[in-house]
Design a protein around this motif. Structure first.
Motif, PDB file in Angstrom:
ATOM      1  N   SER A  11       0.882  -1.246  -0.019  1.00  0.00           N
ATOM      2  CA  SER A  11       0.065  -0.029  -0.044  1.00  0.00           C
ATOM      3  C   SER A  11       0.859   1.284  -0.082  1.00  0.00           C
ATOM      4  CB  SER A  11      -0.698   0.154   1.274  1.00  0.00           C
ATOM      5  OG  SER A  11      -1.746  -1.103   1.255  1.00  0.00           O
ATOM      6  N   LEU A  12       1.711   1.300   0.951  1.00  0.00           N
ATOM      7  CA  LEU A  12       2.681   2.658   0.944  1.00  0.00           C
ATOM      8  C   LEU A  12       3.563   2.587  -0.313  1.00  0.00           C
ATOM      9  CD1 LEU A  12       3.789   2.530   4.749  1.00  0.00           C
ATOM     10  CD2 LEU A  12       1.962   3.749   3.408  1.00  0.00           C
ATOM     11  N   ALA A  13       4.056   1.590  -0.937  1.00  0.00           N
ATOM     12  CA  ALA A  13       4.700   1.590  -2.144  1.00  0.00           C
ATOM     13  C   ALA A  13       4.032   2.146  -3.164  1.00  0.00           C
ATOM     14  CB  ALA A  13       5.364   0.333  -2.465  1.00  0.00           C
ATOM     15  N   ALA A  14       2.527   1.776  -3.270  1.00  0.00           N
ATOM     16  CA  ALA A  14       1.806   2.307  -4.404  1.00  0.00           C
ATOM     17  C   ALA A  14       1.534   3.926  -4.082  1.00  0.00           C
ATOM     18  CB  ALA A  14       0.393   1.635  -4.353  1.00  0.00           C
ATOM     19  N   ILE A  15       1.363   4.257  -2.823  1.00  0.00           N
ATOM     20  CA  ILE A  15       1.187   5.692  -2.476  1.00  0.00           C
ATOM     21  C   ILE A  15       2.526   6.489  -3.137  1.00  0.00           C
ATOM     22  CG2 ILE A  15       1.004   7.391  -0.583  1.00  0.00           C
ATOM     23  CD1 ILE A  15      -0.740   4.748   0.723  1.00  0.00           C
ATOM     24  N   LEU A  81      -4.026  15.260  -0.770  1.00  0.00           N
ATOM     25  CA  LEU A  81      -5.329  16.178  -1.194  1.00  0.00           C
ATOM     26  C   LEU A  81      -4.586  17.422  -1.982  1.00  0.00           C
ATOM     27  CD1 LEU A  81      -7.661  16.265   1.643  1.00  0.00           C
ATOM     28  CD2 LEU A  81      -8.120  15.387  -0.578  1.00  0.00           C
ATOM     29  N   VAL A  82      -3.303  17.912  -1.273  1.00  0.00           N
ATOM     30  CA  VAL A  82      -2.701  19.077  -2.049  1.00  0.00           C
ATOM     31  C   VAL A  82      -2.210  18.630  -3.377  1.00  0.00           C
ATOM     32  CG1 VAL A  82      -0.660  20.521  -1.759  1.00  0.00           C
ATOM     33  CG2 VAL A  82      -2.158  20.025   0.119  1.00  0.00           C
ATOM     34  N   LEU A 173      -6.199  10.250  -5.484  1.00  0.00           N
ATOM     35  CA  LEU A 173      -7.436  10.240  -4.705  1.00  0.00           C
ATOM     36  C   LEU A 173      -7.407   8.665  -4.156  1.00  0.00           C
ATOM     37  CD1 LEU A 173      -9.939  12.173  -6.360  1.00  0.00           C
ATOM     38  CD2 LEU A 173      -8.936  12.876  -4.334  1.00  0.00           C
ATOM     39  N   SER A 174      -6.889   7.729  -5.059  1.00  0.00           N
ATOM     40  CA  SER A 174      -6.716   6.303  -4.848  1.00  0.00           C
ATOM     41  C   SER A 174      -5.814   6.250  -3.908  1.00  0.00           C
ATOM     42  CB  SER A 174      -6.281   5.657  -6.159  1.00  0.00           C
ATOM     43  OG  SER A 174      -7.229   5.954  -7.275  1.00  0.00           O
ATOM     44  N   GLY A 175      -4.699   7.042  -3.751  1.00  0.00           N
ATOM     45  CA  GLY A 175      -3.729   6.803  -2.634  1.00  0.00           C
ATOM     46  C   GLY A 175      -4.257   7.155  -1.388  1.00  0.00           C
ATOM     47  N   ILE A 176      -5.458   8.029  -1.392  1.00  0.00           N
ATOM     48  CA  ILE A 176      -5.879   8.490   0.035  1.00  0.00           C
ATOM     49  C   ILE A 176      -6.841   7.301   0.268  1.00  0.00           C
ATOM     50  CG2 ILE A 176      -7.754  10.006   0.946  1.00  0.00           C
ATOM     51  CD1 ILE A 176      -6.890  12.362  -0.884  1.00  0.00           C
ATOM     52  N   ALA A 177      -7.552   6.556  -0.506  1.00  0.00           N
ATOM     53  CA  ALA A 177      -8.454   5.500  -0.320  1.00  0.00           C
ATOM     54  C   ALA A 177      -7.484   4.553   0.414  1.00  0.00           C
ATOM     55  CB  ALA A 177      -9.294   5.066  -1.505  1.00  0.00           C
TER      56      ALA A 177
END
Length: 454
Positions: A11-15, A81-82, A173-177
């Motif tokens: 997950s964090l790698a994707a973010i 978000l920024v 936005l996908s990263g926030i999810a």
């Protein structure tokens, strides 16, 4: 690693990749898109590409420190978000100046530090180095993916460069999810010396001459890489008559081939302890590549050969410079040194866009390549003074809490273990950060410092 650690890592790698794709997808297409805007100049095109790096560098350390105070996830979500807001501004802009504003806002979402710290909060000490390496690998994968996806997405049903900005907004936005749904909230926040920036160690890291040389190196290679992409897409399209939709046919084989050539060099650097020698050789390879592009950028064979050489050297340096930073820093300042190193990288991207745009405006494509050759040669001279690094292994040792009653004595006893070269005890984490000579290490003696169940 257990299932939770794999989920956190993925997950964090994707973010992490979201941010990098936002930079790299623009590189191969933006200079051509800028030509269609009425208020564009080569300088403003360079500024639009580079200003992302400036705001990244400015906000990276403060946001890392802020995440120590208010939590990792709020900072990461706010940063994404920024980043999404900046993407919207750039996607809807019809003026180069508004795109510059959008790119600057994108860069303010500097979440690399909090992301690495969150990974450290959620994973066990013995797996932390492996997890950081996996997340770090997303930079290289994002670069290759961005260079190929950028031209393809920009030509998909005519969406153009604005479509890339909309795509990066969706990624953010996908990263926030992912942060909300897939990443757990850590039970407590810890300032990790190996994975975060500690304000008290900034002075120590900045006084280390070898680390300053490494910061100069990452600054220069990213300056040159960014400056190159201010002019290469136009050369491919205008001088070599290759439509921009087909530029990926250059990027894919060059990047993949150069990566395959660089891999044996990376292995040789570490296994045979030749990292300094190969670093100097790769730097000279960049000088040759820039000179080759300056002299032969109107000939496709010369250009592609030089372009390939550039990425052989660049890929090697990109992979090994962080390893050298870890080798030159002591165990207490590793995370802080890496934070400064990363900020230097983003400052190089800004300088490449800013200076490359100015030079392209005044002296054209050849001027950009000549300038790049000169600054890489300067880095070669700087790198000549690098000391031979020690090839010690970093390890995090979980300590028996009963031993922490006398930290000074514990420090001396750990240093007395054969093979232990450096020790930093973090009593609040109940761990010790170590540098080890594995060839002479007494594993049994070292294990005695851990709790029986560890």
């Amino acid at each position: 690693m257990n299932s939770l650690e794999w989920r956190v890592t993925a997950s964090l790698a994707a973010i992490y990749a979201v941010r990098m794709l936002g930079l790299f997808m623009i590189l191969p297409v933006f200079a051509l898109y800028a030509e269609t805007l009425p208020d564009s100049t080569p300088f403003l095109a360079g500024l639009a590409i580079g200003i992302y790096g400036l705001t990244q560098a400015i906000f990276q350390i403060p946001l890392g420190v802020l995440s120590d105070k208010i939590g990792r996830k709020p900072v990461i979500i706010g940063g994404l978000l920024v980043f999404a807001l900046g993407s919207v501004i750039a996607a809807t802009a019809h003026s180069m100046w508004i795109i510059i504003v959008g790119r600057a806002v994108q860069g303010m979402g500097a979440i690399a530090g909090p992301t690495m710290a969150l990974a450290a909060d959620l994973t066990r000490e013995e797996n932390r180095t492996r997890i950081m390496a996996v997340i770090g690998m997303t930079i290289g994968l994002s670069f290759m993916g961005g260079m190929i996806l950028g031209p393809l997405i920009s030509q998909f049903h005519g969406v153009g460069v604005p479509g890339i900005f909309w795509f990066t907004m969706i990624l953010a936005l996908s990263g926030i999810a992912l942060v909300i749904l897939a990443v757990p909230t850590p039970a407590r926040i810890t300032r990790h010396r190996d994975a975060g920036i500690i304000k008290g160690y900034l002075g120590t890291a900045l006084r280390n001459i070898a680390l300053l040389r490494m910061n100069a190196g990452v600054f220069i290679i990213h300056l040159v890489m960014t400056a190159n992409f201010l002019v290469l897409p136009a050369i491919f399209e205008h001088e070599l008559a290759l439509p921009r939709a087909e530029h990926w046919k250059i990027y894919l084989p060059v990047l993949a081939g150069s990566f395959l050539v660089a891999i044996p060099m990376i292995i040789l650097a570490e296994k045979k302890q030749q990292i300094r020698t190969l670093l100097l050789g790769s730097t000279l390879l960049l000088v040759m590549a820039e000179a080759g592009m300056a002299l032969g950028h109107t000939q496709i064979d010369w250009l592609l050969a030089a372009f390939f050489l550039f990425f052989v050297g660049f890929n090697f340096l990109e992979a090994t410079q962080p390893s050298l930073v870890a080798k030159y820093s002591d165990v207490s300042t590793k995370g802080t040194a890496m934070g400064i190193f990363s900020s230097s990288q983003f400052l190089g991207i800004f300088a490449g866009g800013f200076l490359g745009g100015m030079i392209n405006h005044t002296w054209g494509e050849t001027g950009v390549f000549v300038f790049s050759a000169i600054v890489v040669l300067i880095w070669f001279v700087i790198a000549l003074q690098l000391p031979q690094p020690t090839f010690y292994t970093s390890r995090i040792l979980k300590l028996d809490p009963l031993l922490l009653s006398d930290p000074q004595r514990l420090h001396k006893e750990l240093l007395a273990v054969p093979g232990v070269k450096e020790v930093a005890i973090a009593a609040d984490e109940c761990i010790a950060y170590l540098k080890l000579d594995k060839a002479s290490l007494d594993e049994a003696a070292l294990d005695a410092f851990s709790p029986p169940s560890a």
